[in-house]
Write a protein that holds these residues in place. Structure first.
Motif, PDB file in Angstrom:
ATOM      1  N   VAL A 106     -14.955  -3.926   0.885  1.00  0.00           N
ATOM      2  CA  VAL A 106     -15.345  -2.955   1.913  1.00  0.00           C
ATOM      3  C   VAL A 106     -14.101  -2.381   2.596  1.00  0.00           C
ATOM      4  CG1 VAL A 106     -16.585  -2.632   4.084  1.00  0.00           C
ATOM      5  CG2 VAL A 106     -17.560  -4.081   2.291  1.00  0.00           C
ATOM      6  N   ASP A 107     -13.126  -3.233   2.895  1.00  0.00           N
ATOM      7  CA  ASP A 107     -11.888  -2.776   3.537  1.00  0.00           C
ATOM      8  C   ASP A 107     -11.173  -1.728   2.692  1.00  0.00           C
ATOM      9  OD1 ASP A 107     -12.264  -4.420   5.708  1.00  0.00           O
ATOM     10  OD2 ASP A 107     -10.915  -6.001   4.986  1.00  0.00           O
ATOM     11  N   ARG A 108     -11.152  -1.972   1.388  1.00  0.00           N
ATOM     12  CA  ARG A 108     -10.467  -1.036   0.495  1.00  0.00           C
ATOM     13  C   ARG A 108     -11.120   0.344   0.563  1.00  0.00           C
ATOM     14  NH1 ARG A 108      -5.645   0.007  -2.031  1.00  0.00           N
ATOM     15  NH2 ARG A 108      -5.975   1.177  -3.937  1.00  0.00           N
ATOM     16  N   TRP A 109     -12.441   0.394   0.497  1.00  0.00           N
ATOM     17  CA  TRP A 109     -13.139   1.676   0.568  1.00  0.00           C
ATOM     18  C   TRP A 109     -13.026   2.299   1.966  1.00  0.00           C
ATOM     19  CZ3 TRP A 109     -14.458   4.576  -3.307  1.00  0.00           C
ATOM     20  CH2 TRP A 109     -14.744   3.997  -4.555  1.00  0.00           C
ATOM     21  N   ARG A 110     -13.057   1.466   2.994  1.00  0.00           N
ATOM     22  CA  ARG A 110     -12.967   1.996   4.356  1.00  0.00           C
ATOM     23  C   ARG A 110     -11.668   2.751   4.564  1.00  0.00           C
ATOM     24  NH1 ARG A 110     -10.405   0.306   8.561  1.00  0.00           N
ATOM     25  NH2 ARG A 110     -10.001  -1.760   7.682  1.00  0.00           N
ATOM     26  N   ARG A 111     -10.573   2.214   4.006  1.00  0.00           N
ATOM     27  CA  ARG A 111      -9.288   2.903   4.162  1.00  0.00           C
ATOM     28  C   ARG A 111      -9.323   4.280   3.497  1.00  0.00           C
ATOM     29  NH1 ARG A 111      -7.243  -2.351   3.345  1.00  0.00           N
ATOM     30  NH2 ARG A 111      -6.693  -1.980   1.168  1.00  0.00           N
ATOM     31  N   LEU A 112      -9.955   4.358   2.325  1.00  0.00           N
ATOM     32  CA  LEU A 112     -10.060   5.659   1.655  1.00  0.00           C
ATOM     33  C   LEU A 112     -10.945   6.602   2.463  1.00  0.00           C
ATOM     34  CD1 LEU A 112      -9.589   7.505  -0.830  1.00  0.00           C
ATOM     35  CD2 LEU A 112     -11.740   6.640  -1.710  1.00  0.00           C
ATOM     36  N   PRO A 139     -16.949  -0.935 -10.527  1.00  0.00           N
ATOM     37  CA  PRO A 139     -18.373  -1.092 -10.186  1.00  0.00           C
ATOM     38  C   PRO A 139     -18.963  -2.432 -10.581  1.00  0.00           C
ATOM     39  CG  PRO A 139     -18.108   0.385 -12.066  1.00  0.00           C
ATOM     40  CD  PRO A 139     -16.740   0.145 -11.508  1.00  0.00           C
ATOM     41  N   PHE A 140     -18.238  -3.227 -11.392  1.00  0.00           N
ATOM     42  CA  PHE A 140     -18.770  -4.515 -11.831  1.00  0.00           C
ATOM     43  C   PHE A 140     -18.676  -5.587 -10.737  1.00  0.00           C
ATOM     44  CE2 PHE A 140     -17.227  -2.235 -15.588  1.00  0.00           C
ATOM     45  CZ  PHE A 140     -18.427  -2.099 -16.264  1.00  0.00           C
ATOM     46  N   PHE A 141     -18.065  -5.240  -9.598  1.00  0.00           N
ATOM     47  CA  PHE A 141     -18.180  -6.114  -8.430  1.00  0.00           C
ATOM     48  C   PHE A 141     -19.587  -6.030  -7.850  1.00  0.00           C
ATOM     49  CE2 PHE A 141     -13.482  -5.658  -8.310  1.00  0.00           C
ATOM     50  CZ  PHE A 141     -13.124  -6.971  -8.088  1.00  0.00           C
ATOM     51  N   VAL A 142     -20.300  -4.966  -8.216  1.00  0.00           N
ATOM     52  CA  VAL A 142     -21.641  -4.682  -7.707  1.00  0.00           C
ATOM     53  C   VAL A 142     -21.555  -4.554  -6.180  1.00  0.00           C
ATOM     54  CG1 VAL A 142     -24.094  -5.271  -7.973  1.00  0.00           C
ATOM     55  CG2 VAL A 142     -22.457  -6.063  -9.661  1.00  0.00           C
ATOM     56  N   ALA A 143     -22.626  -4.808  -5.449  1.00  0.00           N
ATOM     57  CA  ALA A 143     -22.579  -4.707  -3.991  1.00  0.00           C
ATOM     58  C   ALA A 143     -21.814  -5.897  -3.425  1.00  0.00           C
ATOM     59  CB  ALA A 143     -23.998  -4.655  -3.429  1.00  0.00           C
ATOM     60  N   PRO A 144     -21.101  -5.710  -2.309  1.00  0.00           N
ATOM     61  CA  PRO A 144     -20.313  -6.808  -1.738  1.00  0.00           C
ATOM     62  C   PRO A 144     -21.127  -8.079  -1.492  1.00  0.00           C
ATOM     63  CG  PRO A 144     -19.730  -4.747  -0.683  1.00  0.00           C
ATOM     64  CD  PRO A 144     -20.899  -4.450  -1.564  1.00  0.00           C
ATOM     65  N   ASP A 145     -22.351  -7.951  -0.994  1.00  0.00           N
ATOM     66  CA  ASP A 145     -23.176  -9.137  -0.744  1.00  0.00           C
ATOM     67  C   ASP A 145     -23.531  -9.848  -2.046  1.00  0.00           C
ATOM     68  OD1 ASP A 145     -23.141  -8.941   1.983  1.00  0.00           O
ATOM     69  OD2 ASP A 145     -25.092  -7.941   2.150  1.00  0.00           O
ATOM     70  N   TRP A 146     -23.841  -9.071  -3.078  1.00  0.00           N
ATOM     71  CA  TRP A 146     -24.155  -9.690  -4.372  1.00  0.00           C
ATOM     72  C   TRP A 146     -22.918 -10.410  -4.910  1.00  0.00           C
ATOM     73  CZ3 TRP A 146     -22.197  -9.774  -9.246  1.00  0.00           C
ATOM     74  CH2 TRP A 146     -22.973 -10.396 -10.224  1.00  0.00           C
ATOM     75  N   GLY A 171     -23.811  -0.641  -1.190  1.00  0.00           N
ATOM     76  CA  GLY A 171     -23.558  -1.883  -0.467  1.00  0.00           C
ATOM     77  C   GLY A 171     -22.425  -1.740   0.521  1.00  0.00           C
ATOM     78  N   VAL A 172     -21.357  -1.038   0.124  1.00  0.00           N
ATOM     79  CA  VAL A 172     -20.224  -0.792   1.020  1.00  0.00           C
ATOM     80  C   VAL A 172     -20.672   0.030   2.227  1.00  0.00           C
ATOM     81  CG1 VAL A 172     -18.029   0.439   1.231  1.00  0.00           C
ATOM     82  CG2 VAL A 172     -18.469  -0.987  -0.779  1.00  0.00           C
ATOM     83  N   VAL A 173     -21.439   1.102   1.959  1.00  0.00           N
ATOM     84  CA  VAL A 173     -21.913   1.977   3.029  1.00  0.00           C
ATOM     85  C   VAL A 173     -22.783   1.194   4.009  1.00  0.00           C
ATOM     86  CG1 VAL A 173     -23.498   3.889   3.515  1.00  0.00           C
ATOM     87  CG2 VAL A 173     -21.725   4.136   1.766  1.00  0.00           C
ATOM     88  N   GLY A 174     -23.614   0.287   3.491  1.00  0.00           N
ATOM     89  CA  GLY A 174     -24.444  -0.524   4.370  1.00  0.00           C
ATOM     90  C   GLY A 174     -23.607  -1.359   5.326  1.00  0.00           C
ATOM     91  N   LYS A 175     -22.527  -1.933   4.834  1.00  0.00           N
ATOM     92  CA  LYS A 175     -21.633  -2.727   5.681  1.00  0.00           C
ATOM     93  C   LYS A 175     -20.944  -1.843   6.735  1.00  0.00           C
ATOM     94  CE  LYS A 175     -21.986  -6.820   3.732  1.00  0.00           C
ATOM     95  NZ  LYS A 175     -22.504  -8.002   4.458  1.00  0.00           N
ATOM     96  N   LEU A 176     -20.498  -0.666   6.306  1.00  0.00           N
ATOM     97  CA  LEU A 176     -19.822   0.235   7.240  1.00  0.00           C
ATOM     98  C   LEU A 176     -20.792   0.766   8.291  1.00  0.00           C
ATOM     99  CD1 LEU A 176     -17.535   2.250   4.783  1.00  0.00           C
ATOM    100  CD2 LEU A 176     -16.884   0.382   6.313  1.00  0.00           C
ATOM    101  N   ARG A 177     -22.019   1.020   7.886  1.00  0.00           N
ATOM    102  CA  ARG A 177     -23.016   1.496   8.848  1.00  0.00           C
ATOM    103  C   ARG A 177     -23.299   0.411   9.895  1.00  0.00           C
ATOM    104  NH1 ARG A 177     -26.802   2.723   5.505  1.00  0.00           N
ATOM    105  NH2 ARG A 177     -26.501   4.990   5.435  1.00  0.00           N
TER     106      ARG A 177
END
Length: 423
Positions: free
Chosen positions: A347-353, A151-158, A98-104
């Motif tokens: 998504v922001d958190r993962w993007r920084r990494l 991982p229990f946040f699941v995908a950002p949209d969900w 889900g994060v990758v989809g947002k970044l893409r």
């Protein structure tokens, strides 16, 4: 084609010098670390280039290298299969997908291989490695590794969909008409010492509704309570071993106060906290050292109230007498959620990494064993399909049921209604 350059405007050497000076100043003055700098500080602590994650020599535990391909596909260096982390591994896959989809969609993918070791246990990373290590929680803040959304946040949209639904239900339940009671439900496990302390406080004249709902790591509840009591040097009481009625999370907003406790398995973080902010209630957090990535942003008295067995009763009395303070805390909790826990914040958190690793990690593609690695991406046909890829295809309420947020079987209405509305 593998890109040979990281994101523009990211100078590891100059940024590292700046951060080192800043951190030294803060240490000398005894000031807290600047919020949000932990990702850059972590990345800059590695030599250049940063090695890719490597599973060779690692013990068979609930951990696996995660490799993000240039096109956004995900490869897990080990299929955990029957180990404790297999379901979390696939939930993390769904989360990252889900994060990758947002970044893409925003053209922010690294465009090159990025890799890190993901530790799926609640107690967190135990050993420092020469490559990046990511944990979903830590029992002790001094443990190595960087914290990422669990991982229990699941995908950002969900996550946004589920949170909005929860908030909508909560808004229909006027605060003044809710039970003037503190709610906690949880499992008894090897790390449940603080939970037992709570249970031994009793109802505090009807102000607390706390109870065990299951057992984690023991054959039965009585054995769990007996072992914890022995470790605490406390005398066992018969009522400490009683199971309580489950309260579905959708009914949490029938209560004015919700309590968060350390996890049952190891006494580390508990994912329960991330769900409490959407119920329009006052959140109380039992004091503990465990943490997730967003805990440093929490402020006692603004977003929540810290308690333990020494002052829970007093603070509940104060809260029950002060409607204006309750209003501020409910508003503070809601503001905290919007500022730090919405899907785009994950998504922001993962993007920084990803940005940091893309600038500093080795250009050489990672070494991945095709005989041990797995992927749920159809485009990664060179790797076997992970054992539980079906988890990544769950959607909507099916995910909520899988996580235990919605009972798999509807609870007996009279029993739930009695607990929700009584006294």
């Amino acid at each position: 084609m593998l890109m040979r350059h990281g994101p523009k405007n990211y100078d590891r050497s100059s940024r590292g010098r700046c951060l080192s000076t800043t951190m030294l100043l803060y240490l000398l003055l005894g000031l807290p670390r600047i919020k949000g700098d932990d990702v850059a500080a972590y990345v800059d602590a590695f030599p250049s280039p940063i090695p890719h994650c490597d599973m060779r020599g690692l013990p068979p535990a609930a951990l696996s290298c995660v490799h993000l391909a240039p096109d956004g596909s995900l490869v897990h260096a080990k299929d955990l299969r029957s180990t404790a982390g297999s379901a979390k591994q696939m939930l993390m896959d769904m989360h990252l997908r889900g994060v990758v989809g947002k970044l893409r969609a925003s053209h922010r993918l690294p465009g090159r291989w990025v890799s890190f070791l993901s530790v799926y246990t609640a107690s967190g990373p135990a050993t420092k490695r020469n490559y990046p290590v990511v944990g979903i929680g830590k029992r002790d803040p001094r443990q190595p590794g960087l914290l990422m959304p669990n991982p229990f946040f699941v995908a950002p949209d969900w996550w946004d969909w589920y949170s909005r639904r929860t908030q909508a239900v909560a808004r229909k339940r006027e605060f003044d008409k809710r039970r003037d009671v503190l709610l906690f439900r949880g499992a008894c496990g090897p790390g449940g010492h603080e939970r037992l302390k709570l249970m031994r406080l009793g109802t505090l004249n009807g102000a607390v509704d706390a109870g065990w709902t299951s057992v984690d790591g023991y054959t039965d509840l009585e054995t769990c309570v007996a072992d914890l009591s022995n470790q605490l040097g406390a005398k066992r009481r018969k009522r400490d071993s009683e199971l309580s009625t489950r309260v579905p999370m959708v009914n949490y907003s029938h209560y004015r106060y919700l309590l968060h406790m350390p996890g049952s398995a190891t006494g580390s973080y508990s994912r329960n906290l991330q769900y409490l902010w959407s119920h329009g209630a006052v959140v109380l957090i039992w004091r503990h050292d465990a943490l997730e990535w967003y805990y440093p942003f929490l402020r006692d008295g603004v977003h929540y109230v810290s308690v333990d067995e020494t002052d829970l009763e007093r603070k509940l009395v104060e809260l029950r007498r002060d409607p204006e303070r309750r209003r501020r805390l409910v508003a503070g909790g809601a503001a905290f959620f919007e500022a730090h826990l919405r899907g785009d914040r994950l998504v922001d958190r993962w993007r920084r990494l990803f940005d940091g690793l893309a600038a500093g990690q080795s250009d050489t593609p990672p070494l991945v064993s095709q005989s041990a690695a797995c992927s749920c991406d159809a485009g990664m046909a060179a790797y076997a399909s992970c054992e539980k890829c079906e988890i990544t295809r769950k959607r909507g309420n099916t995910v909520a049921k899988f996580l235990g947020l919605i009972p798999k079987r509807p609870p007996a209405a009279p029993a739930v209604e009695h607990r929700v509305h009584a006294g």
